[in-house]
Design a protein around this motif. Structure first.
Motif, PDB file in Angstrom:
ATOM      1  N   LYS A  25     -18.481 -34.455  38.063  1.00 33.79           N
ATOM      2  CA  LYS A  25     -19.568 -34.202  37.174  1.00 33.79           C
ATOM      3  C   LYS A  25     -18.956 -33.694  35.260  1.00 33.79           C
ATOM      4  O   LYS A  25     -18.234 -32.503  36.331  1.00 33.79           O
ATOM      5  CB  LYS A  25     -20.855 -33.655  37.652  1.00 33.79           C
ATOM      6  CG  LYS A  25     -21.545 -33.886  38.003  1.00 33.79           C
ATOM      7  CD  LYS A  25     -23.098 -33.581  38.911  1.00 33.79           C
ATOM      8  CE  LYS A  25     -23.988 -34.236  39.748  1.00 33.79           C
ATOM      9  NZ  LYS A  25     -25.476 -33.590  40.143  1.00 33.79           N
ATOM     10  N   GLY A  26     -18.863 -34.347  34.471  1.00 30.23           N
ATOM     11  CA  GLY A  26     -18.023 -33.272  33.647  1.00 30.23           C
ATOM     12  C   GLY A  26     -19.145 -32.145  32.869  1.00 30.23           C
ATOM     13  O   GLY A  26     -20.373 -32.524  33.649  1.00 30.23           O
ATOM     14  N   ALA A  27     -18.913 -32.142  31.709  1.00 25.33           N
ATOM     15  CA  ALA A  27     -19.625 -30.594  31.427  1.00 25.33           C
ATOM     16  C   ALA A  27     -20.936 -31.243  30.803  1.00 25.33           C
ATOM     17  O   ALA A  27     -21.736 -30.569  30.996  1.00 25.33           O
ATOM     18  CB  ALA A  27     -19.136 -30.793  29.935  1.00 25.33           C
ATOM     19  N   GLY A  28     -21.461 -32.347  30.824  1.00 25.24           N
ATOM     20  CA  GLY A  28     -22.572 -32.861  30.447  1.00 25.24           C
ATOM     21  C   GLY A  28     -23.197 -33.778  31.188  1.00 25.24           C
ATOM     22  O   GLY A  28     -24.062 -33.897  30.935  1.00 25.24           O
ATOM     23  N   GLN A  30     -22.199 -36.151  33.383  1.00 25.17           N
ATOM     24  CA  GLN A  30     -21.796 -37.690  33.967  1.00 25.17           C
ATOM     25  C   GLN A  30     -20.909 -37.345  34.830  1.00 25.17           C
ATOM     26  O   GLN A  30     -19.822 -36.496  34.576  1.00 25.17           O
ATOM     27  CB  GLN A  30     -21.325 -38.184  32.186  1.00 25.17           C
ATOM     28  CG  GLN A  30     -21.202 -39.156  32.227  1.00 25.17           C
ATOM     29  CD  GLN A  30     -20.647 -40.530  31.939  1.00 25.17           C
ATOM     30  OE1 GLN A  30     -20.744 -40.194  29.989  1.00 25.17           O
ATOM     31  NE2 GLN A  30     -20.667 -41.586  31.579  1.00 25.17           N
ATOM     32  N   GLY A 264     -15.119 -27.616  28.518  1.00 23.10           N
ATOM     33  CA  GLY A 264     -16.037 -28.552  27.775  1.00 23.10           C
ATOM     34  C   GLY A 264     -15.863 -30.214  28.095  1.00 23.10           C
ATOM     35  O   GLY A 264     -15.952 -30.926  26.971  1.00 23.10           O
ATOM     36  N   ASP A 266     -16.808 -33.506  29.589  1.00 26.02           N
ATOM     37  CA  ASP A 266     -17.580 -34.910  29.561  1.00 26.02           C
ATOM     38  C   ASP A 266     -16.884 -35.687  30.888  1.00 26.02           C
ATOM     39  O   ASP A 266     -18.088 -36.522  31.418  1.00 26.02           O
ATOM     40  CB  ASP A 266     -18.162 -36.185  28.442  1.00 26.02           C
ATOM     41  CG  ASP A 266     -19.185 -34.650  27.751  1.00 26.02           C
ATOM     42  OD1 ASP A 266     -19.422 -33.718  28.270  1.00 26.02           O
ATOM     43  OD2 ASP A 266     -18.968 -35.014  26.555  1.00 26.02           O
TER      44      ASP A 266
END
Length: 266
Positions: A25-28, A30, A264, A266
């Motif tokens: 999972k990225g920062a957002g 996703q 940060g 994503d």
């Protein structure tokens, strides 16, 4: 003069089966699989003529082709990523100037690491391959030591001479330094970044050599070159504020996700 990136990926990892298909999972929030994030990292590098995923597993092939990657199938008998890259180049029937092996477990590799690596090999005509080294600050050194004390196979360290020719690579944390070091303090330890740039003739020769004794003991494919008397050029790279870690163990998923959140990504 062409540069090709090969991303070797196998499903049957001893330490972490199915690792290329693990979601991160990225920062957002996703989630993208490890192999997708490694592909994205490769595609972000300027001056690359071709990016290919090399695998022996239909699940990885189908997934990679699903997000638009070019895939070449290789044998299940490849013992490491370098052997897989050698077979991939042979199967593709290509003769590039430089072959870059971007390991499928290093999705946080910045584009400038690979740019510096390619420049480093071009500037060292006596070298058969080049590989990046990143100076460890106190926190990274402490993380490496913590992995070893916990019995986890973590990152690799490199030692090299004043000419930047590699002397040795190991899973231990070398050279010894008593410390202590502050988190942001420079240490004498260099983290080996698991990316390689090969000259095609050296890559083809590698696949014909037997597995070396040190290579087998350490589980480090690059030692085969040193055991054959070949020159490995270390190339210093700068983090430029980016955190870097490879996914070696299941515990590293949370570490990488935390790093992506802080940066940060994503």
């Amino acid at each position: 003069m062409s540069v090709v990136i090969i991303i070797p990926a196998r499903h049957a990892s001893t330490r972490y089966p199915g690792k290329p298909l693990v979601p991160l999972k990225g920062a957002g929030g996703q989630a993208r699989t490890l192999i997708r994030r490694s592909w994205d990292a490769a595609m972000a590098v300027p001056g690359i003529d071709r990016v290919v995923v090399a695998t022996d597993d239909d699940r990885i092939r189908d997934h990679a082709e699903g997000f638009g990657a070019e895939v070449v199938m290789t044998a299940t008998t490849c013992r490491n990523g370098t052997e897989r890259c050698a077979e991939a180049v042979a199967n593709l029937g290509i003769s590039p100037e430089i072959v870059v092996n971007l390991q499928g477990d290093a999705p946080l590799t910045p584009a400038w690491f690979i740019e510096d690596l390619v420049r480093g090999l071009r500037a060292a005509p006596e070298a058969d391959l080049a590989t990046p080294v990143l100076n460890c600050d106190g926190r990274m050194r402490a993380d490496l030591i913590a992995d070893r004390r916990a019995g986890r196979v973590g990152g690799t360290t490199a030692v090299f001479g004043p000419d930047m020719h590699a002397l040795y690579f190991t899973k231990e944390v070398v050279p010894f330094a008593a410390g202590p070091f502050a988190d942001d303090e420079e240490t004498p330890v260099h983290h080996h970044v698991g990316v390689y740039a090969y000259r095609p003739d050296a890559l083809a020769a590698y696949a014909t050599w037997p597995e070396g004794k040190l290579e087998k003991l350490e589980g480090l494919e690059q030692l085969r070159f040193l055991e054959q008397g070949r020159r490995v050029q270390c190339v210093r790279v700068e983090s430029q504020g980016r955190e870097f870690w490879e996914l070696n163990n299941p515990e590293d998923v949370a570490k990488l996700e935390a790093m992506m959140a802080r940066m940060g990504i994503d």
